[in-house]
Scaffold this motif. Sequence first.
Motif, PDB file in Angstrom:
ATOM      1  N   VAL A   1       0.878  -1.175   0.000  1.00  0.00           N
ATOM      2  CA  VAL A   1       0.000   0.000   0.000  1.00  0.00           C
ATOM      3  C   VAL A   1       0.912   1.221   0.000  1.00  0.00           C
ATOM      4  CG1 VAL A   1      -1.727   1.311   1.283  1.00  0.00           C
ATOM      5  CG2 VAL A   1      -1.831  -1.187   1.264  1.00  0.00           C
ATOM      6  N   MET A   2       0.705   2.117  -0.941  1.00  0.00           N
ATOM      7  CA  MET A   2       1.575   3.303  -1.075  1.00  0.00           C
ATOM      8  C   MET A   2       3.038   2.892  -1.111  1.00  0.00           C
ATOM      9  SD  MET A   2      -0.468   6.061   1.326  1.00  0.00           S
ATOM     10  CE  MET A   2       0.277   7.544   0.666  1.00  0.00           C
TER      11      MET A   2
ATOM     12  N   TYR B   1       0.601   0.291   9.137  1.00  0.00           N
ATOM     13  CA  TYR B   1       0.416   1.546   9.860  1.00  0.00           C
ATOM     14  C   TYR B   1      -0.806   1.339  10.756  1.00  0.00           C
ATOM     15  CZ  TYR B   1      -0.431   6.500  10.867  1.00  0.00           C
ATOM     16  OH  TYR B   1      -0.632   7.719  11.489  1.00  0.00           O
TER      17      TYR B   1
ATOM     18  N   PHE C   1      -3.955   0.713   7.781  1.00  0.00           N
ATOM     19  CA  PHE C   1      -3.678   0.228   6.428  1.00  0.00           C
ATOM     20  C   PHE C   1      -2.251  -0.302   6.325  1.00  0.00           C
ATOM     21  CE2 PHE C   1      -1.054   3.706   4.908  1.00  0.00           C
ATOM     22  CZ  PHE C   1      -1.570   4.870   5.440  1.00  0.00           C
TER      23      PHE C   1
ATOM     24  N   ALA D   1      -5.637   5.731   1.256  1.00  0.00           N
ATOM     25  CA  ALA D   1      -4.345   5.123   0.928  1.00  0.00           C
ATOM     26  C   ALA D   1      -4.357   4.419  -0.425  1.00  0.00           C
ATOM     27  CB  ALA D   1      -3.927   4.152   2.032  1.00  0.00           C
ATOM     28  N   THR D   2      -5.545   4.065  -0.933  1.00  0.00           N
ATOM     29  CA  THR D   2      -5.589   3.352  -2.208  1.00  0.00           C
ATOM     30  C   THR D   2      -5.759   4.304  -3.382  1.00  0.00           C
ATOM     31  OG1 THR D   2      -7.988   3.096  -2.119  1.00  0.00           O
ATOM     32  CG2 THR D   2      -6.669   1.361  -1.095  1.00  0.00           C
TER      33      THR D   2
END
Lengths: 307, 239
Positions: A119-120, A126, A131, B211-212
């Motif tokens: 993710v990212m 986190y 997420f 976040a996506t």
Amino acid sequence: MEMKIHRGGMQTTVQDLGRTGHRGAGVPLCGAMDPVALRVANLLVGNAENAAALEFALVGPELEFSQDTVVALGGVEWEGLPSWQPVAVRAGERVKIGTAKRGCRGYLAVAGGITVDPVMGSRSTYLRGSFGGFQGRALHDGDVLPLPAVTRQLGDHWRIDARVLPAYSPHPVVRVLRGAQTEEFGAALFETEFKVSPQSDRMGLRLAGSTLVRSNKADLISSAVAPGTVQVPPDGKPIVLMADAQTIGGYPQGAHVISVDLPLMAQLRPGDAVRFAEVSLTEAQKLALAHEHTLALLREGLAHKLR
Amino acid sequence: MTFAPLGDHAVVVTLGAGVDDVVLTRVRSLVAVLESGRANGIVDVVAAYATVTVFYDPAVFNRGDGKTPYEHVCQVIGERAAKGDKGWPGLVQAERAGGDKAGVVEIPVCYGGEYGPDVEVVARHCGLKEAEVAALHAGASYAVHAVGFSPGFPYLGGLPEKLQTPRRATPRTSVPAGSVGIGGMQTGVYPLASPGGWQLIGCTPLVLFDATRSPAALLRVGDRVRFKAITPKEFLSWK
């Protein structure tokens, strides 16, 4: 290939070396609190240093793999698995990591790395943002994690040179750089033996001991902080920011832990003691560069041992 | 422009003494310059009020010439900043020519009631009616001075003095995502549910951080923000 979690352990999360490039959006680095332990554990199983592994605090998980594999535990000293060496594991065999005998945080690297979706750009968890990693949370009993099917062969019996590792201790002297408000706290910052309080977690280590008094009471405008920043809030009890800390802070900055000594902080458990000693920026950067060189040599050496 | 180390992997560049529009323009220009050609070795850039903090990899800036990586990165930043005034006239001029219209983000807000449980507290403290609180808040023009209490959380400057209200004595353990709050001289929006001590006056259906999504954060330092009042019905049926 799968890794099944029978017992989750304490604060067990999937971490890699962190989510870089997004601090400007308020996203913390996250990643391993002791990045050296993660990198070495990964190298020991033939992974890239940034592969995702499990991080846990004080109590490790109990797990099982669906295929034969190789694992390595990075951490000071734990029940159940020896540290700093690759261990062959059979399909269906229970791997039980018990409590930490010394140190605080452990890293279990598995050949191929844990392949949850990034993710990212990172597989780090986190927790506060829910997420990243495995569903943005700590692992529970019964969770199943994906791993790629890889084969690794162990070479002859061997071990790594301890000089690669930080000088872990339950009462270290941690080297720091001056911060923007160091002058306002005087000598007390460097003369106090602080104790790590139980209110410590991935966001930061809270220190007790004498309370620090600031000579200037003016409010500060918030600015960027980093893992290693030693904040001193109005109550005078320093907080050493760690991997999940907020990206911006308005508390006075008493000092910054140098990057090579951050692993020492990560391995402190509640009740352990720490003192700070000032070094120059030149010295801190020399140490950081020298340490990267040492890890590069380890990487080359290990490349011959594992196939 | 002054430089100071932040630990051994970052440098804080200070671009002014206060937090006015001139400084904000300079901050935004420097961020744009550093990010557009993210030089090999510049890992991250964080703007906040009058500072820009640059995270870098010391190994990349180690030239083996006796100067520290820190000295080299300061030099690179200084050189790029100098180009910024000349190389990015578009950005700087757009700001000067009435930045209020350029890059403005409008945030719909349902004020009061269950969406803003503290609006009565603010009204009483400020000697206003609840409807006046909403009108004043939505009538002002704001600038994003920093992002980062949590992912996507904007610190906004420009709150009318009449609306200033101290933080709650005891923070809430959980503030709903999208909550619009006032804390002292500042106003902002909580993108994710989190603990919070600000006075909540409304809520937005906009997702400020995902976040996506790319970009994940809706607001960046230097953006201008306006709030627009919407009804509960509009809130519930928002896209």
